[in-house]
Design an enzyme around this catalytic site. Structure first.
Site, PDB file in Angstrom:
ATOM      1  N   ASP A  74       0.815  -1.219   0.000  1.00 13.67           N
ATOM      2  CA  ASP A  74       0.000   0.000   0.000  1.00 13.67           C
ATOM      3  C   ASP A  74       0.845   1.265   0.000  1.00 13.67           C
ATOM      4  OD1 ASP A  74      -2.453  -1.235  -0.095  1.00 13.67           O
ATOM      5  OD2 ASP A  74      -2.809  -1.115   2.065  1.00 13.67           O
ATOM      6  N   SER A  83      -4.465  -8.382   7.420  1.00 12.34           N
ATOM      7  CA  SER A  83      -3.930  -7.038   7.576  1.00 12.34           C
ATOM      8  C   SER A  83      -3.331  -6.979   8.975  1.00 12.34           C
ATOM      9  CB  SER A  83      -5.054  -6.007   7.420  1.00 12.34           C
ATOM     10  OG  SER A  83      -4.593  -4.767   7.903  1.00 12.34           O
ATOM     11  N   ASP A 129      -7.485   3.948  12.027  1.00 11.63           N
ATOM     12  CA  ASP A 129      -6.145   4.533  11.941  1.00 11.63           C
ATOM     13  C   ASP A 129      -6.119   5.849  11.166  1.00 11.63           C
ATOM     14  OD1 ASP A 129      -4.966   2.572  13.499  1.00 11.63           O
ATOM     15  OD2 ASP A 129      -4.616   1.240  11.793  1.00 11.63           O
ATOM     16  N   ARG A 141      -0.184   5.376  16.337  1.00 17.19           N
ATOM     17  CA  ARG A 141      -0.614   6.389  15.357  1.00 17.19           C
ATOM     18  C   ARG A 141      -0.314   7.819  15.797  1.00 17.19           C
ATOM     19  NH1 ARG A 141      -0.408   1.842  13.588  1.00 17.19           N
ATOM     20  NH2 ARG A 141      -1.474   1.213  11.698  1.00 17.19           N
TER      21      ARG A 141
HETATM   22  N1  ARG Z   1      -8.786  -2.496  15.157  1.00 16.49           N
HETATM   23  C1  ARG Z   1      -7.547  -2.099  15.743  1.00 16.49           C
HETATM   24  C2  ARG Z   1      -7.566  -0.638  16.040  1.00 16.49           C
HETATM   25  O1  ARG Z   1      -8.358   0.078  15.494  1.00 16.49           O
HETATM   26  C3  ARG Z   1      -6.362  -2.520  14.913  1.00 16.49           C
HETATM   27  C4  ARG Z   1      -6.044  -1.720  13.705  1.00 16.49           C
HETATM   28  C5  ARG Z   1      -4.950  -2.374  12.964  1.00 16.49           C
HETATM   29  N2  ARG Z   1      -4.525  -1.635  11.837  1.00 16.49           N
HETATM   30  C6  ARG Z   1      -4.190  -2.203  10.682  1.00 16.49           C
HETATM   31  N3  ARG Z   1      -3.780  -1.423   9.743  1.00 16.49           N
HETATM   32  N4  ARG Z   1      -4.277  -3.480  10.495  1.00 16.49           N
HETATM   33  O2  ARG Z   1      -6.821  -0.179  16.849  1.00 16.49           O
END
Ligand code: ARG
Length: 403
Positions: free
Chosen positions: A14, A174, A123, A94
């Site tokens: 990505d 992912s 995110d 993040r």
């Molecule tokens: N659902 C989790 C969160 O919002 C994990 C996010 C994981 N991110 C990813 N790009 N796979 O904190």
């Protein structure tokens, strides 16, 4: 003069495609920023990949210490778990990455920063809300959200532009990882009825394959900071790594949940957070010896609030600063040692001691040395139960009255 955009770069498909796409779409110089948050990254390979994809510059930052001290420690001390279970792994990196994006953007005289998030997750919200708070003048580009390419189209784009495609074989999970844990989504996990395949895990053994004998671990805390494991003093980053290895070998820290995302989607999420499981248990064990009752109850309420706020991307907010000030009041007394037993997926408190425990053996004991004033209990209950008695009497006379 062409504009400069700083992209949060991971080295995956990505962000590699995003890098080239931003350069072409905006005629921009793209600076790739790789932030090492303990995801287990090969910095040289990623740097080479960014350069090959067309980066004008590549910046690598080691942010593990920052993540541990400024982000993991506060949520450990708060005992913050989103929806009671998720230790906020991805929600912690993040705001940290966003802070570095802003710093590099300032240095490079950039007018925009960019990330590789899709439009369906939390995110993107966390990145953009953090940038809005830290540098409201910077634009944020979200190419992956904007371009509408499928995975196949992305691969075709990469091939057309001579970008090396780091295609992972096997199921299309992912994954996001840092030193606090690992988030796993998508692929076979999208069916909530399907158990997570063993191949999805990387930090924890399955309880069946874990060590066949229980292991006791001692965690030492000083003013709310974990400082030693089994008597060995360790820096925070190292200590978190040690905790992850110990707990992971016993199959501790697996979470499988249906989670409520901020963007309104219910999502099946799998996490491996062995360090968090062990350290949160250890922290709670010492804290319950030293924390005043009312303070402990209020803290639990605010911890839930803290978790939701962090999950929802509001790391840089006056409410978090205020909650941190509250939590700081609770950490000073958390000095002591916790014994935890790890065994086949479970992480249980075996024993605890603290320098300034409020636990008073004389008050608690049923044996010799009891110092509790038993007689005082009767008077206390007489007054405590007065409203119950009054209410009950009124209730009875109302029922007895003719209709
Ligand atoms: N659902 C989790 C969160 O919002 C994990 C996010 C994981 N991110 C990813 N790009 N796979 O904190």
């Amino acid at each position: 003069m062409s504009e400069t955009i700083v992209l949060a770069y991971s080295g995956g498909l990505d962000t590699s495609v995003a890098l080239r796409w931003l350069a072409e779409e905006y005629g921009a110089e793209v600076v790739a920023l790789l932030v090492d948050v303990g995801q287990g990254v090969d910095r040289e390979a990623v740097t080479a990949r960014a350069t090959a994809a067309g980066a004008a510059d590549v910046v690598v930052v080691d942010a593990k210490e920052e993540l541990a001290r400024e982000f993991v420690l506060p949520v450990l001390q708060a005992g913050a778990l989103y929806e009671g279970r998720y230790p906020l792994v991805s929600a912690l990196s993040r705001p940290l990455i966003a802070r570095h994006l802003v710093a590099v953007a300032r240095e490079a005289g950039a007018t925009a920063v960019a990330h590789g998030c899709t439009g369906k997750g939390n995110d993107q919200v966390r990145f953009e809300t953090a940038v809005a708070a830290l540098a409201p003048d910077l634009a944020v580009r979200a190419p992956v959200r904007d371009w509408g390419m499928t995975r196949e189209q992305e691969i075709a784009y990469a091939e057309r532009h001579g970008i090396e495609v780091p295609v992972k074989r096997g199921a299309a999970y992912s994954i996001d990882q840092n030193l606090w844990g690992r988030s796993i989504e998508a692929g076979p996990l999208e069916d909530p009825w399907t158990a997570p395949p063993e191949e999805a895990y990387a930090l924890t053994l399955s309880p069946e394959r874990a060590f066949h004998a229980p292991q006791e671990v001692e965690i030492e805390l000083e003013a709310g900071v974990p400082v030693a494991v089994d008597g060995e003093e360790l820096g925070l980053v190292e200590l978190i790594g040690r905790a992850a290895a110990l707990a992971g070998a016993h199959g501790v820290g697996r979470i499988d949940m249906i989670e409520n995302r901020l963007v309104g989607i219910k999502s099946r999420e799998v996490y491996e957070t062995p360090a968090a499981a062990l350290l949160l248990t250890a922290y709670a064990g010492v804290e319950e010896l030293v924390c005043d009752r009312d303070l402990a109850h209020m803290k639990a309420e605010l911890a839930a609030r803290y978790a939701t706020l962090v999950y929802n991307g509001l790391w840089y907010s006056p409410l978090r600063a205020a909650l941190d000030a509250f939590m700081a009041q609770t950490t000073a007394a958390v000095t002591g040692t916790e014994r935890v037993t790890l065994y086949r997926g479970s992480c249980a408190i075996a024993g605890r001691r603290a320098d300034s425990a409020l636990y008073d053996h004389g008050l608690a004991t049923y044996e010799e040395g009891d110092s509790f004033q038993h007689g005082a209990a009767a008077g206390f209950i007489h007054i405590w139960s007065l409203p119950s008695k009054t209410w009950s009497a009124a209730e009875r006379s109302r029922e007895a009255a003719p209709a």
